[in-house]
Motif scaffolding. Structure first.
Motif, PDB file in Angstrom:
ATOM      1  N   LEU A   1       0.838  -1.191   0.000  1.00 40.67           N
ATOM      2  CA  LEU A   1       0.000   0.000   0.000  1.00 40.67           C
ATOM      3  C   LEU A   1       0.884   1.256   0.000  1.00 40.67           C
ATOM      4  CD1 LEU A   1      -2.707  -1.024   2.597  1.00 40.67           C
ATOM      5  CD2 LEU A   1      -2.953  -0.912   0.118  1.00 40.67           C
ATOM      6  N   PRO A   2       0.473   2.303  -0.717  1.00 43.97           N
ATOM      7  CA  PRO A   2       1.266   3.539  -0.718  1.00 43.97           C
ATOM      8  C   PRO A   2       1.418   4.090   0.692  1.00 43.97           C
ATOM      9  CG  PRO A   2      -0.421   3.585  -2.420  1.00 43.97           C
ATOM     10  CD  PRO A   2      -0.716   2.400  -1.566  1.00 43.97           C
ATOM     11  N   ASN A   3       2.624   4.584   0.971  1.00 43.34           N
ATOM     12  CA  ASN A   3       2.888   5.085   2.311  1.00 43.34           C
ATOM     13  C   ASN A   3       3.920   6.209   2.250  1.00 43.34           C
ATOM     14  OD1 ASN A   3       2.761   5.215   5.137  1.00 43.34           O
ATOM     15  ND2 ASN A   3       4.566   3.905   5.344  1.00 43.34           N
TER      16      ASN A   3
ATOM     17  N   PRO B   1      12.408   2.637  -1.654  1.00 44.61           N
ATOM     18  CA  PRO B   1      11.558   3.818  -1.410  1.00 44.61           C
ATOM     19  C   PRO B   1      12.191   5.086  -1.991  1.00 44.61           C
ATOM     20  CG  PRO B   1      11.773   2.504   0.580  1.00 44.61           C
ATOM     21  CD  PRO B   1      12.756   1.939  -0.409  1.00 44.61           C
ATOM     22  N   LEU B   2      11.344   5.986  -2.424  1.00 43.99           N
ATOM     23  CA  LEU B   2      11.799   7.265  -2.966  1.00 43.99           C
ATOM     24  C   LEU B   2      11.937   8.269  -1.829  1.00 43.99           C
ATOM     25  CD1 LEU B   2      12.314   9.242  -5.371  1.00 43.99           C
ATOM     26  CD2 LEU B   2       9.849   9.728  -5.289  1.00 43.99           C
TER      27      LEU B   2
ATOM     28  N   HIS C   1       3.180   1.628  -9.508  1.00 42.88           N
ATOM     29  CA  HIS C   1       2.656   2.863 -10.086  1.00 42.88           C
ATOM     30  C   HIS C   1       1.979   3.682  -8.985  1.00 42.88           C
ATOM     31  CE1 HIS C   1       3.138   0.385 -13.657  1.00 42.88           C
ATOM     32  NE2 HIS C   1       3.061   1.456 -14.391  1.00 42.88           N
ATOM     33  N   MET C   2       2.507   4.889  -8.768  1.00 41.68           N
ATOM     34  CA  MET C   2       1.945   5.782  -7.756  1.00 41.68           C
ATOM     35  C   MET C   2       1.885   7.205  -8.300  1.00 41.68           C
ATOM     36  SD  MET C   2       3.658   4.478  -4.169  1.00 41.68           S
ATOM     37  CE  MET C   2       5.313   4.293  -4.842  1.00 41.68           C
ATOM     38  N   VAL C   3       0.956   7.981  -7.735  1.00 40.68           N
ATOM     39  CA  VAL C   3       0.818   9.388  -8.080  1.00 40.68           C
ATOM     40  C   VAL C   3       0.782  10.178  -6.786  1.00 40.68           C
ATOM     41  CG1 VAL C   3      -0.561  11.113  -9.267  1.00 40.68           C
ATOM     42  CG2 VAL C   3      -0.475   8.796 -10.164  1.00 40.68           C
ATOM     43  N   LEU C   4       1.602  11.225  -6.733  1.00 38.56           N
ATOM     44  CA  LEU C   4       1.673  12.073  -5.547  1.00 38.56           C
ATOM     45  C   LEU C   4       1.189  13.473  -5.908  1.00 38.56           C
ATOM     46  CD1 LEU C   4       2.667  12.327  -2.559  1.00 38.56           C
ATOM     47  CD2 LEU C   4       4.869  13.090  -3.507  1.00 38.56           C
TER      48      LEU C   4
ATOM     49  N   GLN D   1      13.022  23.829  10.207  1.00 38.71           N
ATOM     50  CA  GLN D   1      12.705  25.228   9.915  1.00 38.71           C
ATOM     51  C   GLN D   1      14.000  25.921   9.490  1.00 38.71           C
ATOM     52  OE1 GLN D   1       9.985  27.023  12.561  1.00 38.71           O
ATOM     53  NE2 GLN D   1      10.363  29.120  11.853  1.00 38.71           N
ATOM     54  N   LEU D   2      14.080  26.288   8.204  1.00 36.77           N
ATOM     55  CA  LEU D   2      15.292  26.873   7.654  1.00 36.77           C
ATOM     56  C   LEU D   2      15.424  28.343   8.008  1.00 36.77           C
ATOM     57  CD1 LEU D   2      15.211  25.213   4.123  1.00 36.77           C
ATOM     58  CD2 LEU D   2      16.282  24.360   6.214  1.00 36.77           C
ATOM     59  N   SER D   3      14.306  29.005   8.178  1.00 36.98           N
ATOM     60  CA  SER D   3      14.289  30.413   8.573  1.00 36.98           C
ATOM     61  C   SER D   3      12.925  30.712   9.176  1.00 36.98           C
ATOM     62  CB  SER D   3      14.572  31.326   7.380  1.00 36.98           C
ATOM     63  OG  SER D   3      13.488  31.288   6.464  1.00 36.98           O
ATOM     64  N   SER D   4      12.687  31.940   9.508  1.00 32.74           N
ATOM     65  CA  SER D   4      11.391  32.284  10.114  1.00 32.74           C
ATOM     66  C   SER D   4      10.234  32.108   9.157  1.00 32.74           C
ATOM     67  CB  SER D   4      11.423  33.729  10.607  1.00 32.74           C
ATOM     68  OG  SER D   4      11.650  34.618   9.515  1.00 32.74           O
ATOM     69  N   ILE D   5      10.518  32.109   7.867  1.00 30.02           N
ATOM     70  CA  ILE D   5       9.434  31.992   6.879  1.00 30.02           C
ATOM     71  C   ILE D   5       9.574  30.755   5.985  1.00 30.02           C
ATOM     72  CG2 ILE D   5       9.030  34.478   6.822  1.00 30.02           C
ATOM     73  CD1 ILE D   5      10.564  34.535   4.144  1.00 30.02           C
ATOM     74  N   LYS D   6      10.569  29.915   6.215  1.00 29.98           N
ATOM     75  CA  LYS D   6      10.797  28.777   5.328  1.00 29.98           C
ATOM     76  C   LYS D   6      10.995  27.508   6.141  1.00 29.98           C
ATOM     77  CE  LYS D   6      13.055  29.520   1.556  1.00 29.98           C
ATOM     78  NZ  LYS D   6      14.117  29.757   0.536  1.00 29.98           N
ATOM     79  N   ILE D   7      10.386  26.414   5.616  1.00 31.69           N
ATOM     80  CA  ILE D   7      10.458  25.123   6.287  1.00 31.69           C
ATOM     81  C   ILE D   7      10.754  24.041   5.259  1.00 31.69           C
ATOM     82  CG2 ILE D   7       8.033  24.416   6.068  1.00 31.69           C
ATOM     83  CD1 ILE D   7       8.183  23.627   9.061  1.00 31.69           C
ATOM     84  N   ARG D   8      11.385  22.978   5.718  1.00 34.22           N
ATOM     85  CA  ARG D   8      11.775  21.896   4.800  1.00 34.22           C
ATOM     86  C   ARG D   8      11.331  20.555   5.375  1.00 34.22           C
ATOM     87  NH1 ARG D   8      17.330  21.045   1.505  1.00 34.22           N
ATOM     88  NH2 ARG D   8      17.279  18.795   1.245  1.00 34.22           N
ATOM     89  N   TYR D   9      10.587  19.792   4.544  1.00 37.18           N
ATOM     90  CA  TYR D   9      10.170  18.439   4.885  1.00 37.18           C
ATOM     91  C   TYR D   9      11.043  17.453   4.100  1.00 37.18           C
ATOM     92  CZ  TYR D   9       5.781  20.270   6.841  1.00 37.18           C
ATOM     93  OH  TYR D   9       4.850  20.930   7.603  1.00 37.18           O
ATOM     94  N   GLU D  10      11.570  16.461   4.800  1.00 30.93           N
ATOM     95  CA  GLU D  10      12.227  15.335   4.136  1.00 30.93           C
ATOM     96  C   GLU D  10      11.334  14.120   4.319  1.00 30.93           C
ATOM     97  OE1 GLU D  10      16.253  14.748   5.259  1.00 30.93           O
ATOM     98  OE2 GLU D  10      16.897  16.749   4.612  1.00 30.93           O
ATOM     99  N   MET D  11      10.987  13.477   3.193  1.00 26.91           N
ATOM    100  CA  MET D  11       9.985  12.419   3.231  1.00 26.91           C
ATOM    101  C   MET D  11      10.473  11.184   2.484  1.00 26.91           C
ATOM    102  SD  MET D  11       6.456  14.565   2.626  1.00 26.91           S
ATOM    103  CE  MET D  11       5.806  15.608   3.914  1.00 26.91           C
ATOM    104  N   GLN D  12       9.726  10.114   2.663  1.00 25.47           N
ATOM    105  CA  GLN D  12      10.022   8.848   1.988  1.00 25.47           C
ATOM    106  C   GLN D  12       8.723   8.227   1.509  1.00 25.47           C
ATOM    107  OE1 GLN D  12      13.044   5.940   3.553  1.00 25.47           O
ATOM    108  NE2 GLN D  12      11.221   4.690   3.898  1.00 25.47           N
TER     109      GLN D  12
END
Length: 644
Positions: A511-513, A581-582, A538-541, A521-532
């Motif tokens: 199942l997709p996960n 996994p990607l 075949h999947m679509v995000l 939080q890179l700065s007061s206005i910028k954030i970064r998510y690292e995901m897998q």
């Protein structure tokens, strides 16, 4: 130096895919070259035994008039690898349907392709440009084959020069003919030029009327639920749209000649005047298209060229001053372009007619065919229709054209006009047995349902409404589009897509996960998510920023962000042997710096496109209820939304 020749065979696949061809056999057409590498076409011309190619096909494809794609784009856009892109286009009715089998692929197509590609590969492998192709990137090319006998090829710069010379020569020769007409008739040149302006206006109006009538008919056929009536019996196009265009092209000059029948010029001279004005119109259009950088302007140039040749013959032999004799050189010089354009357009129609069965519900196919018929009719018969006015019963002939249209309209309303046939020309549907799960900001399930997600591939979805199980309770998907990411669907939403509630599908183990590996939080206005991301092959995000957040950067190709694509962004992931996994990252920005509210919503679609063992008995019963002329491509799918 890497080199790419893309020559797909006809695959037998199902489910979502990138089209590599659009037919099953026939001759392979070269429809993309380079880009910017004329030496490829030089070698193609030297080596190929049976040429079949068209600059017009290349321009239509690269300007997205054909809603498809090939693997060639990846090499071209992301690898800067030049090449030649070819595809089969014959018998597109069976392409990607249950009838698309290896045993029906014509063996002659293999031989034809083998003869061409073997010679082409040998030629390119031994050409000096292969060592460093970057030295020979010199611009676009113009190319087309003549009846499959030989290839005409020249550079874009040479095409501009040729178009300008022929257009100016055509205008000049027509101007000289106007002067000779003045001398021969004894009418002052000023009055002849005044007639020229009137006649040119008449010709422009006739083209406009001729174009409007088929367009209106195309809109009418769609409005009365009769689109695609020519899908199986393609000869109906001639009676529905070609004769309608010819009627409009002929009736306006006929009325003009009728109400000015006391003109001092005999009818033969007036028809010549009409033809000269048509040539001038073509020449002006050729110049305009050339200035706009449209390489396909060569078709207009060819029409001007052959008419001008016939006019020169008439002037040299003084047949232009005769009432009827001038028709002989005119017709003789009109035959070659007519045959070429007929050959040219036959290839387009045999390619496009089957494709209209899978262009989707947003396109009115009859309107598209009407426009295509106008263009072909204008090229093929623009210099032939005016000759009808020489006949004593010309008005009866012209009215007969409209009579043919009315007859074909009646035929289109009969079973002959029904588009589909079970053994050959099927109607296409994608049917996804789908489970949908929606989560709230606390990751609790707020909604869960299962059903059949039905995607029609053409306009006539109503043809199955009385046959398919539970079709009477089918719901339009549109209501979900206001509150769910991508309308809560595992594929891009189509306006006439339907949803029918059904028992839960049987899905695979993978199942997709999506897992959030880190949130920084890179700065007061910028954030970064690292995901897998992990799941089926075949999947679509789908990625949707929320509450004023903007996507500033990510792992994926940057073009959608650079070009300011409207979210949700779509990422399509497929894997074969490597099922690791990607891992990816997303950088978002909130100008307010308020990170207390939700920032991001992900829609995750999973597709089990090659798992027939997952087709449940209920799903199979539903599929079996489709009429026998329908080809329904089924697969289980899932959709899940999560908010962060």
């Amino acid at each position: 130096m890497a080199y790419w020749v893309h020559m797909p065979l006809s695959p037998n696949t199902s489910g979502p895919n990138t089209a590599n061809s659009c037919g099953n056999g026939g001759r392979e057409i070269l429809f993309q070259s380079g880009p910017n590498h004329p030496w490829l076409m030089k070698n193609y011309r030297r080596a190929i035994k049976h040429p079949y190619s068209s600059t017009m096909g290349e321009e239509l494809f690269q300007h997205n008039f054909i809603p498809s794609d090939t693997d060639f784009r990846i090499f071209r856009d992301h690898g800067s690898v030049p090449g030649l892109d070819m595809a089969y286009t014959y018998n597109g009715y069976v392409y990607h349907t249950r009838h698309d089998r290896a045993e029906i692929f014509p063996r002659g197509s293999f031989q034809h392709t083998g003869d061409n590609l073997l010679a082409l590969v040998r030629q390119i492998a031994n050409c000096p440009e292969i060592e460093d192709s970057s030295k020979y990137a010199e611009g676009h090319t113009i190319y087309f084959d003549v009846m499959g006998w030989f290839l005409v090829f020249y550079t874009e710069a040479e095409g501009v020069i040729l178009n300008v010379i022929v257009s100016l020569a055509a205008i000049g020769i027509c101007g000289f003919a106007f002067k000779l007409m003045s001398v021969g008739s004894g009418i002052k040149l000023e009055k002849i030029l005044k007639r020229v302006l009137h006649t040119l206006l008449v010709q422009i109006v006739s083209v406009i009327v001729g174009a409007v009538l088929p367009v209106l008919l195309g809109l009418f056929m769609d409005a009365v639920h009769l689109p695609l009536s020519w899908f199986t019996n393609s000869w109906l196009i001639l009676g529905l749209y070609f004769t309608t265009f010819f009627f409009g092209l002929a009736i306006v000059p006929a009325l003009y000649f009728h109400y000015t029948k006391h003109d001092k010029l005999p009818i033969g001279q007036r028809i010549q005047l009409l033809l000269h004005c048509h040539c001038v119109l073509l020449a002006v259009l050729t110049l305009i298209f050339t200035i706009c950088g449209i390489r396909s302007a060569f078709v207009l140039m060819l029409s001007c060229l052959f008419y001008t040749m016939g006019l020169i013959i008439n002037i040299a032999t003084k047949l232009h001053s005769k009432d009827v004799a001038w028709v002989i050189p005119h017709i003789v010089c009109t035959v070659p372009p007519f045959v070429f354009f007929a050959y040219f357009s036959h290839g387009f129609f045999t390619t496009f007619i089957p494709m209209f069965g899978r262009f989707g519900e947003n396109l009115n196919p009859d309107l598209a065919v009407a426009v295509l018929s106008i263009a072909v009719g204008f090229l093929c018969c623009g210099f032939i229709i005016p000759v009808l006015h020489l006949f004593s019963k010309s008005k009866s002939i012209i009215c007969g054209l409209m009579g043919i249209t009315l007859l074909c309209l009646v035929i289109a309303m009969t079973p002959v006009g029904f588009p589909y046939r079970p053994d050959t020309n099927v109607q296409r549907f994608d049917v996804l047995h789908t489970k949908r799960t929606f989560h709230d900001a606390q990751n609790d399930v707020r909604r869960e349902e299962s059903g059949y997600f039905i995607i029609p591939q053409d306009r006539r979805i109503y043809t199955v409404k009385d046959a398919v199980i539970n079709m009477t309770i089918a719901q339009q998907i549109g209501a979900d589009c206001e509150k769910e990411i991508n309308c809560g669907l595992p594929l891009r939403w189509h306006k006439t897509s339907l949803w029918i509630p059904a028992p839960e599908p049987l899905l695979g183990e993978d199942l997709p996960n999506v897992i959030v590996l880190s949130k920084k939080q890179l700065s007061s206005i910028k954030i970064r998510y690292e995901m897998q991301l992990s799941g089926p092959s075949h999947m679509v995000l789908f990625i949707q920023p929320l509450n004023g957040a903007k996507m500033k950067n990510w792992t994926f190709q940057k073009a959608p962000l650079r070009l300011n694509f409207k979210p949700p962004y779509l990422i399509n992931l497929s894997w074969g042997v490597n099922r690791e996994p990607l891992k990816f990252w997303l950088e978002l920005e909130k100008p307010t710096g308020n990170w207390n509210s939700t920032t991001l919503e992900l829609g995750l679609g999973g597709h089990w496109t090659h798992h027939k063992d997952l087709i449940t008995p209920d799903f199979k019963k539903f599929l079996d209820s489709f009429p026998n002329y329908v080809d329904a491509t089924p697969w289980p799918a899932s959709f899940e939304s999560r908010t962060y």
